[in-house]
Design a protein around this motif. Structure first.
Motif, PDB file in Angstrom:
ATOM      1  N   SER A   6      -7.710  -8.242  -3.028  1.00 39.66           N
ATOM      2  CA  SER A   6      -8.672  -8.501  -4.088  1.00 39.66           C
ATOM      3  C   SER A   6      -8.050  -8.355  -5.450  1.00 39.66           C
ATOM      4  N   GLU A  62      -7.318   1.137  -6.634  1.00 39.44           N
ATOM      5  CA  GLU A  62      -8.607   0.789  -6.035  1.00 39.44           C
ATOM      6  C   GLU A  62      -8.618   1.269  -4.598  1.00 39.44           C
ATOM      7  N   SER A  63      -9.622   2.064  -4.262  1.00 40.31           N
ATOM      8  CA  SER A  63      -9.749   2.607  -2.900  1.00 40.31           C
ATOM      9  C   SER A  63      -8.465   3.298  -2.455  1.00 40.31           C
ATOM     10  N   GLY A  64      -7.794   3.967  -3.398  1.00 38.78           N
ATOM     11  CA  GLY A  64      -6.594   4.732  -3.081  1.00 38.78           C
ATOM     12  C   GLY A  64      -5.307   3.934  -3.021  1.00 38.78           C
ATOM     13  N   SER A  65      -5.368   2.626  -3.238  1.00 39.97           N
ATOM     14  CA  SER A  65      -4.167   1.786  -3.159  1.00 39.97           C
ATOM     15  C   SER A  65      -3.886   1.126  -4.507  1.00 39.97           C
ATOM     16  N   GLU A  77      -2.717  -6.780   6.074  1.00 38.60           N
ATOM     17  CA  GLU A  77      -3.328  -5.780   5.220  1.00 38.60           C
ATOM     18  C   GLU A  77      -2.834  -5.792   3.775  1.00 38.60           C
ATOM     19  N   ALA A 108       0.822  -1.212   0.000  1.00 39.37           N
ATOM     20  CA  ALA A 108       0.000   0.000   0.000  1.00 39.37           C
ATOM     21  C   ALA A 108       0.857   1.265   0.000  1.00 39.37           C
TER      22      ALA A 108
END
Length: 118
Positions: free
Chosen positions: A114, A80-83, A110, A42
């Protein structure tokens, strides 16, 4: 370096294996923009343009020469979702950890959980 090899579509991240322990590492930048390795996908520095990709490739070349990492390469991602999430299975798999022990590695915490859609 980009003129000599075909580059993956951008955006992309740089990943490699740590030479001493073999763990997958990702290029990241600190607050001052200094490149270093992290084990957290991340925190990967995402190259969105050719200049940023060139910088990551130059960092990889220096780290390979310094015997810090092996198998360093750019991998295409989607956000996706900032990552950053790798586009291909091989890199998604590498961001998770050993498949024979789901209680270990990045999949236990973490890490990327997906597959990208599409």
């Amino acid at each position: 370096m980009a003129a000599q090899s075909k580059r993956v579509p951008l955006p992309a991240i740089l990943l490699a294996n740590d030479l001493l322990d073999g763990d997958v590492v990702f290029a990241a930048a600190d607050g001052a923009g200094v490149l270093a390795w992290t084990r957290d996908p991340a925190q990967s520095l995402v190259a969105s343009d050719e200049g940023a990709a060139d910088r990551l490739e130059a960092f990889a070349a220096a780290e390979l020469r310094g015997n810090k990492v092996v198998d360093a390469y750019l991998a295409g991602v989607i956000i996706e979702s900032g990552s950053p999430v790798p586009r291909h299975f091989r890199e998604r798999f590498k961001t998770l950890g050993p498949s024979n022990r789901p209680d270990l590695g990045k999949q236990a915490g973490e890490g990327v959980a997906s597959a990208p859609k599409g």
